[in-house]
Design a protein around this motif. Structure first.
Motif, PDB file in Angstrom:
ATOM      1  N   GLU A 194     -46.323 -35.238   3.931  1.00 40.20           N
ATOM      2  CA  GLU A 194     -46.768 -36.617   3.858  1.00 40.20           C
ATOM      3  C   GLU A 194     -45.747 -37.517   4.543  1.00 40.20           C
ATOM      4  N   SER A 195     -46.099 -38.790   4.713  1.00 42.91           N
ATOM      5  CA  SER A 195     -45.166 -39.663   5.402  1.00 42.91           C
ATOM      6  C   SER A 195     -43.874 -39.783   4.597  1.00 42.91           C
ATOM      7  N   GLY A 196     -42.765 -39.829   5.291  1.00 46.17           N
ATOM      8  CA  GLY A 196     -41.482 -39.949   4.623  1.00 46.17           C
ATOM      9  C   GLY A 196     -40.903 -38.631   4.151  1.00 46.17           C
ATOM     10  N   CYS A 197     -41.529 -37.501   4.500  1.00 45.49           N
ATOM     11  CA  CYS A 197     -40.980 -36.235   4.020  1.00 45.49           C
ATOM     12  C   CYS A 197     -39.926 -35.707   4.982  1.00 45.49           C
ATOM     13  N   GLY A 198     -39.743 -36.361   6.114  1.00 50.79           N
ATOM     14  CA  GLY A 198     -38.668 -35.965   7.023  1.00 50.79           C
ATOM     15  C   GLY A 198     -39.094 -35.075   8.166  1.00 50.79           C
ATOM     16  N   LYS A 199     -40.399 -34.940   8.389  1.00 54.12           N
ATOM     17  CA  LYS A 199     -40.835 -34.027   9.442  1.00 54.12           C
ATOM     18  C   LYS A 199     -40.470 -34.547  10.833  1.00 54.12           C
ATOM     19  N   THR A 200     -40.639 -35.841  11.054  1.00 55.87           N
ATOM     20  CA  THR A 200     -40.265 -36.411  12.349  1.00 55.87           C
ATOM     21  C   THR A 200     -38.755 -36.353  12.553  1.00 55.87           C
TER      22      THR A 200
ATOM     23  N   GLY B 211     -48.891 -40.392  -9.330  1.00 50.83           N
ATOM     24  CA  GLY B 211     -47.817 -41.193  -8.757  1.00 50.83           C
ATOM     25  C   GLY B 211     -47.614 -41.022  -7.271  1.00 50.83           C
ATOM     26  N   ASP B 212     -46.509 -41.555  -6.795  1.00 48.36           N
ATOM     27  CA  ASP B 212     -46.206 -41.567  -5.376  1.00 48.36           C
ATOM     28  C   ASP B 212     -45.062 -40.619  -5.064  1.00 48.36           C
ATOM     29  N   VAL B 213     -44.856 -40.426  -3.760  1.00 49.93           N
ATOM     30  CA  VAL B 213     -43.709 -39.639  -3.319  1.00 49.93           C
ATOM     31  C   VAL B 213     -42.447 -40.430  -3.673  1.00 49.93           C
ATOM     32  N   PRO B 214     -41.477 -39.809  -4.363  1.00 55.01           N
ATOM     33  CA  PRO B 214     -40.258 -40.553  -4.718  1.00 55.01           C
ATOM     34  C   PRO B 214     -39.457 -40.916  -3.464  1.00 55.01           C
ATOM     35  N   SER B 215     -38.566 -41.863  -3.629  1.00 49.83           N
ATOM     36  CA  SER B 215     -37.762 -42.298  -2.502  1.00 49.83           C
ATOM     37  C   SER B 215     -36.731 -41.238  -2.142  1.00 49.83           C
TER      38      SER B 215
ATOM     39  N   VAL C 162     -29.992 -41.844   2.591  1.00 49.66           N
ATOM     40  CA  VAL C 162     -31.376 -41.382   2.592  1.00 49.66           C
ATOM     41  C   VAL C 162     -31.341 -39.964   3.133  1.00 49.66           C
ATOM     42  N   LYS C 163     -31.694 -39.034   2.267  1.00 47.65           N
ATOM     43  CA  LYS C 163     -31.625 -37.637   2.693  1.00 47.65           C
ATOM     44  C   LYS C 163     -32.929 -37.263   3.373  1.00 47.65           C
ATOM     45  N   ALA C 164     -33.049 -37.620   4.651  1.00 50.86           N
ATOM     46  CA  ALA C 164     -34.310 -37.423   5.367  1.00 50.86           C
ATOM     47  C   ALA C 164     -34.588 -35.947   5.598  1.00 50.86           C
ATOM     48  N   VAL C 165     -33.548 -35.229   6.007  1.00 49.87           N
ATOM     49  CA  VAL C 165     -33.664 -33.780   6.141  1.00 49.87           C
ATOM     50  C   VAL C 165     -32.559 -33.204   5.277  1.00 49.87           C
TER      51      VAL C 165
ATOM     52  N   LEU D  99     -40.125 -34.194   0.677  1.00 51.61           N
ATOM     53  CA  LEU D  99     -38.850 -34.880   0.486  1.00 51.61           C
ATOM     54  C   LEU D  99     -37.674 -34.207   1.173  1.00 51.61           C
ATOM     55  N   GLY D 100     -37.822 -33.956   2.454  1.00 49.43           N
ATOM     56  CA  GLY D 100     -36.696 -33.439   3.215  1.00 49.43           C
ATOM     57  C   GLY D 100     -36.453 -31.956   3.112  1.00 49.43           C
ATOM     58  N   ARG D 101     -37.292 -31.263   2.355  1.00 47.67           N
ATOM     59  CA  ARG D 101     -37.084 -29.817   2.243  1.00 47.67           C
ATOM     60  C   ARG D 101     -38.366 -29.072   2.552  1.00 47.67           C
ATOM     61  N   ILE D 102     -38.195 -27.808   2.954  1.00 48.22           N
ATOM     62  CA  ILE D 102     -39.372 -26.970   3.148  1.00 48.22           C
ATOM     63  C   ILE D 102     -39.717 -26.344   1.804  1.00 48.22           C
ATOM     64  N   VAL D 103     -40.939 -26.495   1.354  1.00 45.41           N
ATOM     65  CA  VAL D 103     -41.322 -25.898   0.080  1.00 45.41           C
ATOM     66  C   VAL D 103     -42.084 -24.593   0.277  1.00 45.41           C
ATOM     67  N   GLU D 104     -42.741 -24.470   1.422  1.00 44.25           N
ATOM     68  CA  GLU D 104     -43.479 -23.238   1.673  1.00 44.25           C
ATOM     69  C   GLU D 104     -43.564 -23.012   3.168  1.00 44.25           C
ATOM     70  N   LEU D 105     -43.389 -21.752   3.575  1.00 44.31           N
ATOM     71  CA  LEU D 105     -43.448 -21.435   5.006  1.00 44.31           C
ATOM     72  C   LEU D 105     -44.016 -20.043   5.168  1.00 44.31           C
ATOM     73  N   THR D 106     -45.148 -19.957   5.848  1.00 46.25           N
ATOM     74  CA  THR D 106     -45.740 -18.647   6.075  1.00 46.25           C
ATOM     75  C   THR D 106     -46.747 -18.731   7.212  1.00 46.25           C
ATOM     76  N   THR D 107     -47.432 -17.634   7.491  1.00 44.00           N
ATOM     77  CA  THR D 107     -48.424 -17.682   8.558  1.00 44.00           C
ATOM     78  C   THR D 107     -49.585 -18.560   8.124  1.00 44.00           C
ATOM     79  N   SER D 108     -50.285 -19.067   9.106  1.00 45.95           N
ATOM     80  CA  SER D 108     -51.387 -19.977   8.838  1.00 45.95           C
ATOM     81  C   SER D 108     -52.440 -19.333   7.930  1.00 45.95           C
ATOM     82  N   GLU D 109     -52.829 -18.097   8.241  1.00 50.35           N
ATOM     83  CA  GLU D 109     -53.859 -17.420   7.447  1.00 50.35           C
ATOM     84  C   GLU D 109     -53.402 -17.262   6.002  1.00 50.35           C
ATOM     85  N   GLU D 110     -52.148 -16.816   5.856  1.00 54.31           N
ATOM     86  CA  GLU D 110     -51.610 -16.551   4.526  1.00 54.31           C
ATOM     87  C   GLU D 110     -51.528 -17.838   3.709  1.00 54.31           C
ATOM     88  N   LEU D 111     -51.128 -18.910   4.361  1.00 50.46           N
ATOM     89  CA  LEU D 111     -50.976 -20.172   3.629  1.00 50.46           C
ATOM     90  C   LEU D 111     -52.305 -20.618   3.021  1.00 50.46           C
ATOM     91  N   PHE D 112     -53.380 -20.465   3.778  1.00 51.18           N
ATOM     92  CA  PHE D 112     -54.665 -20.927   3.267  1.00 51.18           C
ATOM     93  C   PHE D 112     -55.288 -19.913   2.312  1.00 51.18           C
TER      94      PHE D 112
END
Lengths: 349, 341
Positions: free
Chosen positions: A54-60, A283-287, A33-36, A239-252
């Motif tokens: 979402e749950s299961g994306c590996g953030k914890t 659909g759902d988040v894949p395993s 299981v590739k959690a991260v 799913l264990g990867r970062i898809v987007e990372l930026t400042t809070s203002e920019e993201l929104f």
């Protein structure tokens, strides 16, 4: 937002945390299981980095990996100590213990993170003894101060966890994290289990403590409206990867990744004036044990192209109006190249 | 007026429900009144312990053993014009069992505990049909159950029909719960925090599904939630509950733009709203919810309220009508409203 002026506190490079799936009598490993899965990011001193997904994306798991609470499979996590960067993964046990004095965690569930058989004093004194406060009177004074700093009366230290409400317990959890004088606190869904009116108390407390103790937060949550209120920068995970990372203002203001767009549009907003167009996700988040090929988001992506199915996009940095914006998406890359946005070297070498 | 009267399918009047535990009495509901209308969504919002779920469970008479409906009435208006007093029916009597599931269905919060792990999902949907539409053949039941699953957007429903709950993901479980609830075309759908256990993208799917049902079948929906965002998105009417009372009831626009009760107002101020950024001021409600066994004498919100006056400490305010279709339980509501949002 000149990022280069800021001091990097934690450097995560190519972190992978895999959990083996074992089957059968011989407990053979049949998969992972590739959690991260290959995460690289920087945490700057004094910022609040929001980690959403979402749950299961590996953030914890990412949070726990940083604290070395789960065995990390690959990659490095360099933390800046007084004498320079050291990889947390390679620290010997004893030094790791000391490192944990700098990095603390607040858990999600305030009902299970405090031992019901101990008084608050009992729960809070352990880390103090561990880090060398042998005198009991001194500990009583320190714990009293800690409780006061999280807006609880001093004499609550003689009480047991069952006498407290969820919000109060969460504040005790925060006091425990603060007790050893950390620099970085990982808040793992610290407000998710609380009622809305109590949430606001804890959120305000976290902001206030950040100023007071010069803390850095990694705030893990699934609630984007909470993270928007708290965070300076936001990392969106899928799913264990970062898809987007930026400042809070920019993201929104300038959402680029199709997943973030869909996620933002799916959140019910407590404002009747804001009626917005929703991007439905199928659909759902894949395993994570069996992720799709190419871009892991492609089966649910409304803008999926042929290329996305085979080729995995890398997290790349673009600079838009002086703000750095990391995105991993083929389509965004094409768009950015057409626009001529300055592209920096990708972080994952 | 008669037009709107006809649309009422369920009417709850002055409902009191008490729980008896350890020789103590918890007055869980203390006079709750509302109407559920055909093709409309009523959202009941409040913090944990305010009595939201008890309200839903008393409508279906699913209350635990040591509790009682002390006062008030729950009336269900059938399509043919007959009125049924649900509160007077026998809990597990024939009539109540005929209504439960057939006319009024419920979706519970946690689909993992609501579904039985040892039966297939298909069997559990069929059970509903067997109960309420007896006399069909085995194949017909199966066909209907598969159709119900397909209606809820579950891929490969004929395969899923034979699978067990643990093989389903959270979203699919909740969808099969809704499929089960909708299988007999109920007139009223009670949804008790249907998406709290789900991710946002999945709950968006569930909300779309519920809105489709409302449009196509003219179902009345009563949804219980603690999330103001969900309320803004889904509700036509909103009832805000606090400590066993509806403190404010009205159309969704009014509740959000011009709240008339200090609690509603404080609640709206205490939540971060997406899109407003870091500059928004969050104002937590001071204090905490009172112990249900040691309640304030008068208005339940009085100890935490900015508008409290000596009268509030002594008596519980009645329902004051702000305008048609919008009431609040507050003596000082004019002041509250004049202060704006």
């Amino acid at each position: 937002m000149a990022n280069n002026e800021k001091e990097i506190l934690l450097k995560v490079r190519g972190a992978k945390t895999y959990f083996a799936i074992k089957k059968g009598l011989m407990k053979r490993t049949v998969g992972y299981v590739k959690a991260v899965d290959d995460i690289s990011l920087d945490v700057y001193r004094g910022e609040t980095l929001g980690l959403v997904g979402e749950s299961g994306c590996g953030k914890t798991t990412l949070g726990k990996s940083i604290l070395q609470l789960v065995p990390v499979t690959e990659g490095s996590m360099e933390y800046k100590f007084e004498d320079g960067f050291k990889d947390l993964r390679k620290l010997p046990r004893k030094e790791l213990d000391n490192a944990r004095q700098k990095i603390q965690i607040v858990f999600q569930d305030p009902y299970s993170s405090l031992n019901p058989a101990f008084t608050i004093f009992g729960s809070l004194e352990d880390p103090l003894i561990k880090f060398g406060m042998k005198d009991k009177q001194e500990r009583i004074k320190k714990i009293g101060d800690l409780l006061e700093s999280v807006n609880l009366p001093r004499d609550y230290m003689t009480r047991y966890p069952n006498e407290f409400s969820g919000g109060q317990r969460q504040r005790i959890g925060i006091a425990r994290a603060l007790s050893v004088g950390p620099e970085l606190i990982i808040c793992d869904e610290a407000v998710s289990a609380l009622d809305v009116s109590i949430q606001a108390q804890v959120l305000r407390l976290l902001n206030q403590l950040k100023e007071e103790y010069k803390l850095t937060y990694i705030f893990i949550t699934h609630d984007l409206s909470v993270v928007e209120y708290l965070a300076d920068r936001i990392a969106v995970m899928y799913l264990g990867r970062i898809v987007e990372l930026t400042t809070s203002e920019e993201l929104f203001a300038n959402t680029l990744h199709p997943y973030t767009k869909a996620l933002l549009s799916a959140i019910p907003v407590a404002d009747v004036a804001q009626k917005k167009h929703r991007i439905p996700l199928q659909g759902d988040v894949p395993s994570p044990a069996n992720p799709p090929s190419g871009c892991t988001f492609h089966p649910r992506c409304p803008e999926c192209q042929e290329r996305c199915k085979n080729e995995r996009p890398v997290l790349e940095e673009y600079v838009i109006d002086g703000v750095s914006h990391f995105v991993s998406c083929h389509k965004v890359k094409e768009m950015m190249e057409a626009k001529g946005a300055v592209k920096k070297e990708s972080v994952s070498e | 007026m008669s037009e709107s009267q006809n649309n009422v399918v369920l009417s709850v009047k002055d409902l009191h429900v008490y729980f008896y535990t350890n020789q103590r009495c918890n007055k869980v509901l203390r006079g709750v009144s509302f109407d559920v209308k055909r093709g409309r969504t009523l959202c009941i919002v409040g913090e944990s312990g305010c009595g939201k779920s008890v309200t839903a469970n008393s409508i279906l008479r699913l209350l635990p053993e040591l509790s009682r409906i002390e006062e008030g009435s729950i009336t269900y208006y059938k399509e043919d014009g007959t009125e049924i007093r649900l509160d007077q029916l026998e809990k597990n009597g024939k009539e109540m069992r005929a209504i439960r599931g057939q006319d009024i269905a419920i979706i519970f919060q946690d689909p993992m505990t609501a579904l039985n792990p040892v039966f297939t999902v298909g069997y559990q949907i069929e059970e509903m049909l067997r109960q309420h539409k007896p006399g069909l053949s085995k194949e017909q039941y199966k066909k209907e159950a598969i159709e119900d699953l397909a209606d809820m957007g579950i891929p490969a429903p004929d395969i899923r029909y034979g699978e067990y709950p643990h093989q389903f993901s959270g979203g699919m479980r909740q969808r099969s719960m809704i499929a089960m609830g909708m299988s007999c075309d109920p007139k009223i759908l009670l949804a008790d925090e249907p998406t709290t256990a789900l991710d946002v993208t999945i709950s968006a799917q569930i909300f779309d599904l519920m809105n489709d049902l409302k449009r196509e079948h003219d179902t009345a929906i009563m949804m219980i939630t603690h999330n103001m965002g969900v309320v803004a998105e889904m509700a036509d009417e909103v009832a805000v509950m606090y400590m066993g009372n509806i403190v404010e009831y009205g159309p969704v626009e009014d509740i959000f733009t011009n709240p008339a009760h200090p609690y509603t107002k404080a609640l709206l101020r205490s939540i971060p709203v997406l899109g407003k950024g870091k500059n928004q001021q969050l104002e937590p409600i001071r204090g905490s919810t009172p112990d249900p066994f040691n309640r304030p004498k008068g208005c339940q919100f009085c100890p935490r309220c900015d508008y409290a006056c000596p009268r509030c400490e002594e008596e519980m305010p009645g329902e004051e009508w702000v305008k048609e279709g919008h009431y609040t339980r507050c003596f000082n509501y004019r002041e509250v409203m004049a202060d704006g949002k």
